[in-house]
Design a protein around this motif. Structure first.
Motif, mmCIF file in Angstrom:
data_model
loop_
_atom_site.group_PDB
_atom_site.id
_atom_site.type_symbol
_atom_site.label_atom_id
_atom_site.label_comp_id
_atom_site.label_asym_id
_atom_site.label_seq_id
_atom_site.Cartn_x
_atom_site.Cartn_y
_atom_site.Cartn_z
ATOM 1 N N ALA B 272 48.758 -3.336 82.535
ATOM 2 C CA ALA B 272 49.886 -3.412 81.589
ATOM 3 C C ALA B 272 50.791 -2.194 81.755
ATOM 4 N N GLN B 273 50.178 -1.031 81.894
ATOM 5 C CA GLN B 273 50.981 0.183 82.034
ATOM 6 C C GLN B 273 51.751 0.191 83.352
ATOM 7 N N LEU B 274 51.166 -0.412 84.390
ATOM 8 C CA LEU B 274 51.879 -0.479 85.671
ATOM 9 C C LEU B 274 53.131 -1.345 85.544
ATOM 10 N N VAL B 275 53.052 -2.405 84.741
ATOM 11 C CA VAL B 275 54.228 -3.251 84.537
ATOM 12 C C VAL B 275 55.336 -2.444 83.851
ATOM 13 N N VAL B 276 54.964 -1.669 82.846
ATOM 14 C CA VAL B 276 55.965 -0.817 82.182
ATOM 15 C C VAL B 276 56.545 0.184 83.170
ATOM 16 N N ARG B 277 55.675 0.738 84.036
ATOM 17 C CA ARG B 277 56.146 1.712 85.033
ATOM 18 C C ARG B 277 57.119 1.089 86.023
ATOM 19 N N ASP B 278 57.091 -0.235 86.106
ATOM 20 C CA ASP B 278 58.053 -0.922 86.976
ATOM 21 C C ASP B 278 59.110 -1.629 86.133
ATOM 22 N N GLY B 279 59.238 -1.252 84.879
ATOM 23 C CA GLY B 279 60.272 -1.826 84.031
ATOM 24 C C GLY B 279 61.629 -1.662 84.691
ATOM 25 N N GLU B 280 62.437 -2.694 84.590
ATOM 26 C CA GLU B 280 63.714 -2.667 85.305
ATOM 27 C C GLU B 280 64.539 -1.453 84.892
ATOM 28 N N GLY B 281 64.876 -0.642 85.848
ATOM 29 C CA GLY B 281 65.693 0.543 85.603
ATOM 30 C C GLY B 281 64.953 1.710 84.979
ATOM 31 N N ALA B 282 63.639 1.578 84.775
ATOM 32 C CA ALA B 282 62.888 2.612 84.051
ATOM 33 C C ALA B 282 62.905 3.947 84.765
ATOM 34 N N ARG B 283 63.120 4.991 83.995
ATOM 35 C CA ARG B 283 63.024 6.353 84.505
ATOM 36 C C ARG B 283 61.978 7.154 83.733
ATOM 37 N N LYS B 284 61.619 6.642 82.551
ATOM 38 C CA LYS B 284 60.623 7.340 81.739
ATOM 39 C C LYS B 284 59.619 6.343 81.162
ATOM 40 N N PHE B 285 58.362 6.763 81.141
ATOM 41 C CA PHE B 285 57.276 5.969 80.586
ATOM 42 C C PHE B 285 57.010 6.482 79.170
ATOM 43 N N ILE B 286 57.132 5.602 78.198
ATOM 44 C CA ILE B 286 57.084 6.026 76.796
ATOM 45 C C ILE B 286 55.841 5.478 76.107
ATOM 46 N N THR B 287 55.074 6.372 75.497
ATOM 47 C CA THR B 287 53.917 5.972 74.700
ATOM 48 C C THR B 287 54.259 6.185 73.228
ATOM 49 N N ILE B 288 54.112 5.142 72.436
ATOM 50 C CA ILE B 288 54.434 5.228 71.007
ATOM 51 C C ILE B 288 53.157 5.050 70.214
ATOM 52 N N ARG B 289 52.758 6.087 69.501
ATOM 53 C CA ARG B 289 51.534 6.055 68.716
ATOM 54 C C ARG B 289 51.913 5.932 67.245
ATOM 55 N N VAL B 290 51.510 4.844 66.634
ATOM 56 C CA VAL B 290 51.812 4.619 65.226
ATOM 57 C C VAL B 290 50.526 4.760 64.430
ATOM 58 N N SER B 291 50.557 5.567 63.383
ATOM 59 C CA SER B 291 49.380 5.739 62.526
ATOM 60 C C SER B 291 49.814 5.656 61.071
ATOM 61 N N GLY B 292 48.815 5.586 60.188
ATOM 62 C CA GLY B 292 49.112 5.589 58.756
ATOM 63 C C GLY B 292 49.813 4.339 58.270
ATOM 64 N N ALA B 293 49.766 3.261 59.061
ATOM 65 C CA ALA B 293 50.429 2.023 58.650
ATOM 66 C C ALA B 293 49.534 1.220 57.718
ATOM 67 N N ALA B 294 50.112 0.190 57.115
ATOM 68 C CA ALA B 294 49.362 -0.621 56.151
ATOM 69 C C ALA B 294 48.216 -1.361 56.831
ATOM 70 N N SER B 295 48.360 -1.686 58.107
ATOM 71 C CA SER B 295 47.300 -2.369 58.848
ATOM 72 C C SER B 295 47.558 -2.142 60.335
ATOM 73 N N ASP B 296 46.581 -2.501 61.174
ATOM 74 C CA ASP B 296 46.787 -2.380 62.620
ATOM 75 C C ASP B 296 47.915 -3.291 63.079
ATOM 76 N N ALA B 297 47.962 -4.496 62.529
ATOM 77 C CA ALA B 297 49.017 -5.436 62.933
ATOM 78 C C ALA B 297 50.389 -4.888 62.555
ATOM 79 N N SER B 298 50.474 -4.304 61.366
ATOM 80 C CA SER B 298 51.732 -3.705 60.918
ATOM 81 C C SER B 298 52.114 -2.545 61.835
ATOM 82 N N ALA B 299 51.120 -1.758 62.233
ATOM 83 C CA ALA B 299 51.402 -0.621 63.128
ATOM 84 C C ALA B 299 51.956 -1.120 64.455
#
Lengths: 408, 408
Positions: B272-299
């Motif tokens: 999955a991460q390799l697909v993001v690394r080949d995202g069209e025009g991608a120059r940066k790989f971004i990891t978004i960590r969400v915490s403290g949300a009402a549920s995992d699905a909401s996060a």
């Protein structure tokens, strides 16, 4: 950076003065610019007010206070700050709005809840109260100005000034409507979009004004998108001063109610389309007509899925009649769709019918249509009677240039 | 147009042969190119199969037939066509898939439902049956090849070849996993994304393989996005040949079940991460960590709202720590959020805490972080225990250039 005027821009229209509305602008200098960035609309006593606001869970204090106050249905002043959205600024942001309401209500001799405030611009920087206070003092002492000056003063990254008008007959009474709007990016239709204001001299009860505005909003502002990003400050308000002398419109059975509502929708549609025409980087204005959907709501969701698809938007930018990407967007919308009943047209020419490419599809007229500025995409689901029209713009290098540099 | 290799590309890893899997490729020439574009993976008798497929309402016949067949839980062959997705092609598209299944099942002496077909490329053009038949005949007679050749042959607009491996111990038995994937645009995580395949020599019951794949998918492919556009052909499948000789994994109580599931998730995450690394025009790989949300699905929903926001993605492209745009994206996600509890960090440095900018916020280390290739955004909602990690890439001029020219 210097952002060029949108090639889709429209000249500012001639708009009538609205009895009971006095516009003034001033330089609060919220940013290091030499332009008017604070607008006050003074409204006659007895003015009815209605409003629709962003559904963002991170709405600004302006939105929170406005949403509460509009329930009272009356207004004496609207204040718009440009250059700072005052969103995500905690208690200091709220204090700034409360200070503005206090200053204006003191000057006009009205209640705090009669003063509505909007702010637009950078997120996360508390609105400087000293600049706001000096700006308001200057504005209150300024000569009244016209619609174009006010429309200019509420703008931020807008590349042209946006206004629209309409009139309606209520029995023998002609009522006028004039509206101004700002917006160019962070435009997505989760209800009201950006800052838009419609003023009328009609006499309209607040409850009806609110209902008519919500209906108009559903068919106009809620059907546009530039980038799918919903602002924290989106606000559309309507103010009716009652100076036209018509018998008050109380409900849908009142004389002229339909005519007034149609005129209000007309102004809202014009304003909404102007925002799309100033979409960041826009080179083409795209109308998406969805029919045959399971319901009107489903049609709108599908239309917005198409309108928000970066692959569809870049295809239009590339003047490519890539209906495969439209199929993709329909498929991902999460709404009822049957691949084998789906039909897609560009500029009135069907490229695919009932799930397959049209046999004798002639791409030449479609290619010519796509070279133009006004692009028409029609999608028929073949399922039911639901329909919707959605407006958007293409996605170009201009959008990237504007947003990778400008801090909004 | 020539598209440059992604600067975020990774070299193809050394992957072990998987006993019971024989790979072959051939030139079907679905497009006017001189490269292998047809892949057949022949699978040993007794191979278990599992799959997750696009939720698009306009899914291809390949997806429809695969979704049905995988319920039987077994496979003898996988055929992948590159250059033509065969989606939105009506009965002719379906006939092409059925012809491929008939040809391969005849050659291998297996059932029609033991043959899985995927196709990727342009939408709306029926897959030419003659080219497919000639390509399959050629592939069946070709020498076996390795993972990199197969991964190359399934690619379309990919700028680099993508594979990943892992191993797990099931008691004394070491089992190997090898996966390949293709994908670069039209990437959104409504479940499986693009075409990805994981092969293992482990002996795994189909029902468990399906469950483990769905769990892995939920935490990996369903947590990536390039452009929010969900393909009509997205498919991720897992095949277990059983040649490792381990006692069969029947359920979560079986020996090695957790280890196998962890290895499967590991491979899926890498792919999955390799697909993001080949995202069209991608120059940066971004990891978004969400915490403290009402549920995992909401996060996850909030993480994807951030990851899909063009304003956030262009801000990262512009190396701008514009947390106001992150606030906007959180606000529009439609999930529980409290503006005054929200905290946002870039590269581990908190820019805003509990709804207000950090007083002594030092932008210098954040600016340095944003100049790098690996960007980390953390969002804490301050509401509950829900958390999620989402991966995406930035939105650059390259995306526009690729998609305003290439007809996908």
């Amino acid at each position: 950076m210097q952002i060029d005027r949108s090639p889709l821009a429209r000249p500012f229209p001639a708009l009538p003065a609205i009895a009971g509305v006095t516009l003034r602008v001033a330089r609060a200098r919220y940013k290091t610019w030499d332009r008017c960035d604070l607008t006050i609309a003074e409204l006659a006593e007895g003015t009815s007010a209605a409003g629709v606001f962003t559904k963002s869970a991170c709405a600004s204090s302006e939105v929170e206070l406005g949403r509460e106050a509009v329930k009272l249905g009356r207004a004496r002043a609207l204040v718009v700050n440009a250059g700072n959205s005052n969103a995500f600024t905690g208690w200091r942001g709220r204090a700034a709005v409360e200070a503005i309401r206090a200053q204006v209500s003191g000057a006009l001799g009205c209640g705090l809840d009669d003063v509505f405030v909007s702010s637009t611009g950078v997120i996360g920087v508390p609105l400087p109260i000293d600049k706001a206070e000096a700006g308001i003092a200057a504005a209150l002492n300024a000569q009244p100005c016209g619609w174009e000056d006010a429309a200019n003063a509420i703008g931020t990254t807008d590349t042209f000034t946006k206004g629209a008008g309409a009139a309606a007959m209520i029995g023998p009474y002609r009522v006028e409507l004039a509206g101004i709007i700002k917006g160019s990016g962070m435009i997505a239709p989760d209800m009201a979009t950006m800052l838009g204001y419609v003023f009328t001299d009609a006499d309209v009860a607040p409850a009806f004004l609110q209902e008519a505005l919500e209906r108009a909003n559903a068919a106009t502002f809620s059907c546009i998108t530039v980038d799918g990003d919903t602002s924290t400050s989106d606000t559309v308000m309507a103010f009716a001063t009652g100076k036209a002398g018509n018998p008050r419109i109380e409900n849908w059975d009142s004389a002229g109610a339909d005519a007034f509502a149609a005129a209000l929708t007309d102004v809202c549609r014009q304003l909404a389309q102007l925002v799309v025409r100033d979409g960041e980087g826009a080179r083409k204005f795209i109308t998406i007509r969805v029919s045959g959907a399971a319901s009107d709501a489903s049609a709108r969701t599908i239309g917005l899925a198409i309108a928000n698809s970066p692959l569809v938007k870049t295809a239009i930018a590339g003047e490519d009649a890539n209906w495969g990407r439209v199929v993709m967007a329909v498929g991902k919308a999460g709404e009822p769709a049957d691949r084998d009943r789906l039909s897609i047209a560009f500029g009135g020419v069907w490229a695919a019918r009932n799930g397959v490419p049209v046999e004798d599809y002639d791409e030449a007229p479609v290619a010519a249509h796509l070279k133009g500025e006004e692009i028409d995409i029609a999608v028929d689901l073949g399922l039911g009677d639901g329909h919707a029209i959605v407006w958007t713009c293409d996605l170009t290098h201009g959008y990237i240039a504007i947003n990778a540099d400008y801090r909004s």
